[in-house]
Design a protein around this motif. Structure first.
Motif, PDB file in Angstrom:
ATOM      1  N   LEU A  82      83.310 -34.276  23.257  1.00 25.24           N
ATOM      2  CA  LEU A  82      84.474 -33.241  23.012  1.00 25.24           C
ATOM      3  C   LEU A  82      84.236 -31.982  23.697  1.00 25.24           C
ATOM      4  CD1 LEU A  82      85.687 -34.300  19.656  1.00 25.24           C
ATOM      5  CD2 LEU A  82      86.712 -34.977  21.917  1.00 25.24           C
ATOM      6  N   SER A  83      82.767 -31.369  23.412  1.00 21.84           N
ATOM      7  CA  SER A  83      82.538 -30.324  23.639  1.00 21.84           C
ATOM      8  C   SER A  83      81.527 -29.821  24.934  1.00 21.84           C
ATOM      9  CB  SER A  83      81.785 -29.498  22.456  1.00 21.84           C
ATOM     10  OG  SER A  83      80.516 -30.170  22.373  1.00 21.84           O
ATOM     11  N   CYS A  96      88.181 -32.810  17.025  1.00 23.63           N
ATOM     12  CA  CYS A  96      89.169 -33.954  17.497  1.00 23.63           C
ATOM     13  C   CYS A  96      90.588 -33.241  16.830  1.00 23.63           C
ATOM     14  CB  CYS A  96      89.156 -35.166  16.838  1.00 23.63           C
ATOM     15  SG  CYS A  96      87.829 -36.109  17.539  1.00 23.63           S
ATOM     16  N   GLN A  97      90.783 -32.655  15.772  1.00 22.57           N
ATOM     17  CA  GLN A  97      91.968 -32.196  15.422  1.00 22.57           C
ATOM     18  C   GLN A  97      92.211 -30.913  16.142  1.00 22.57           C
ATOM     19  OE1 GLN A  97      91.822 -30.573  11.438  1.00 22.57           O
ATOM     20  NE2 GLN A  97      94.014 -30.817  11.113  1.00 22.57           N
ATOM     21  N   GLU A 103      93.850 -34.810  24.532  1.00 19.76           N
ATOM     22  CA  GLU A 103      92.630 -34.137  25.233  1.00 19.76           C
ATOM     23  C   GLU A 103      91.386 -34.779  24.654  1.00 19.76           C
ATOM     24  OE1 GLU A 103      90.647 -31.552  27.565  1.00 19.76           O
ATOM     25  OE2 GLU A 103      92.835 -32.033  27.668  1.00 19.76           O
ATOM     26  N   SER A 104      91.505 -34.989  23.225  1.00 22.63           N
ATOM     27  CA  SER A 104      90.248 -35.772  22.787  1.00 22.63           C
ATOM     28  C   SER A 104      89.907 -37.039  23.262  1.00 22.63           C
ATOM     29  CB  SER A 104      90.410 -35.762  21.198  1.00 22.63           C
ATOM     30  OG  SER A 104      90.425 -34.683  20.615  1.00 22.63           O
ATOM     31  N   LEU A 105      90.949 -37.769  23.357  1.00 19.27           N
ATOM     32  CA  LEU A 105      90.853 -39.088  23.973  1.00 19.27           C
ATOM     33  C   LEU A 105      90.411 -39.073  25.447  1.00 19.27           C
ATOM     34  CD1 LEU A 105      93.673 -41.080  22.272  1.00 19.27           C
ATOM     35  CD2 LEU A 105      91.305 -41.134  21.828  1.00 19.27           C
ATOM     36  N   LYS A 110      85.818 -39.577  29.524  1.00 21.96           N
ATOM     37  CA  LYS A 110      85.001 -38.688  30.462  1.00 21.96           C
ATOM     38  C   LYS A 110      83.588 -39.176  29.885  1.00 21.96           C
ATOM     39  CE  LYS A 110      88.147 -35.157  31.991  1.00 21.96           C
ATOM     40  NZ  LYS A 110      88.335 -33.854  32.113  1.00 21.96           N
ATOM     41  N   GLY A 111      83.369 -39.031  28.559  1.00 18.23           N
ATOM     42  CA  GLY A 111      81.891 -39.279  28.101  1.00 18.23           C
ATOM     43  C   GLY A 111      81.627 -40.534  28.472  1.00 18.23           C
ATOM     44  N   ILE A 112      82.327 -41.605  28.149  1.00 21.22           N
ATOM     45  CA  ILE A 112      82.039 -43.007  28.615  1.00 21.22           C
ATOM     46  C   ILE A 112      81.890 -43.110  30.012  1.00 21.22           C
ATOM     47  CG2 ILE A 112      83.025 -45.175  28.602  1.00 21.22           C
ATOM     48  CD1 ILE A 112      84.856 -44.550  26.199  1.00 21.22           C
ATOM     49  N   ALA A 113      82.581 -42.524  31.009  1.00 22.16           N
ATOM     50  CA  ALA A 113      82.371 -42.538  32.253  1.00 22.16           C
ATOM     51  C   ALA A 113      81.248 -41.979  32.769  1.00 22.16           C
ATOM     52  CB  ALA A 113      83.662 -41.966  33.060  1.00 22.16           C
ATOM     53  N   GLN A 114      80.933 -40.961  32.118  1.00 18.20           N
ATOM     54  CA  GLN A 114      79.374 -40.289  32.325  1.00 18.20           C
ATOM     55  C   GLN A 114      78.202 -40.777  32.007  1.00 18.20           C
ATOM     56  OE1 GLN A 114      79.373 -35.916  31.755  1.00 18.20           O
ATOM     57  NE2 GLN A 114      77.256 -36.097  31.342  1.00 18.20           N
TER      58      GLN A 114
END
Length: 162
Positions: A82-83, A96-97, A103-105, A110-114
């Motif tokens: 997220l950050s 997340c909140q 945006e969180s999802l 993106k983290g998964i892809a990276q």
């Protein structure tokens, strides 16, 4: 006050960051188990009927319990995705909140892809006749696809692939 701005600049845009941020000795996280955590977190958060602090908290803590993991093994990768920062003014649930559902999802994707090798993407959207007047799901589907394609391209360039 000058120290605060660099700690919260990720709210406007996710900075580029290295995968080493997913590695944390105390949380017992590394790139591989962070990828596993994010892959488990994504459907859990996508399924939430409401995006509230309590709902997000319960989903993430409940996931850690079901997987028989300590909370940090789930929360650290989420906060990092997220950050893109080693230190933040809040944890995974708060971020997340504050960032909101979409945006969180998107940042978790993106983290998964990276972290991983994205082999395929299955994108399902609401049929235009059932969408709202603004075409929200069509817009979000296009944004998700563009994010994934951009991230895959960027990661291949980083690896020296074409």
């Amino acid at each position: 006050l000058l120290d605060i701005a660099p700690q919260v600049d990720f709210f406007d845009a996710l900075p580029e960051y290295g995968n080493e941020l997913y590695c944390h000795k105390k949380m017992k996280t590394d790139e591989a188990n962070s990828l596993e955590a994010l892959n488990a977190v994504l459907p859990a958060l996508e399924a939430l009927p409401e995006w509230t602090y309590d709902a997000i908290h319960d989903a993430l803590v409940g996931l850690a319990e079901r997987l028989e993991l300590k909370n940090g093994r789930i929360m650290w990768p989420v906060r990092t995705a997220l950050s893109g920062k080693p230190v933040t003014p809040g944890g995974a649930v708060e971020l997340c909140q504050l960032l909101g559902r979409e945006e969180s999802l998107a940042r978790i994707r993106k983290g998964i892809a990276q972290l991983g090798e994205v082999i395929c993407v299955d994108l399902v959207e609401v049929s235009p006749p059932y969408d709202d007047a603004a075409g929200t799901t069509c817009y979000l589907a296009a944004r998700i696809l563009a994010d994934f394609l951009g991230f895959i391209t960027k990661e291949r360039e980083r690896r020296g692939e074409r």
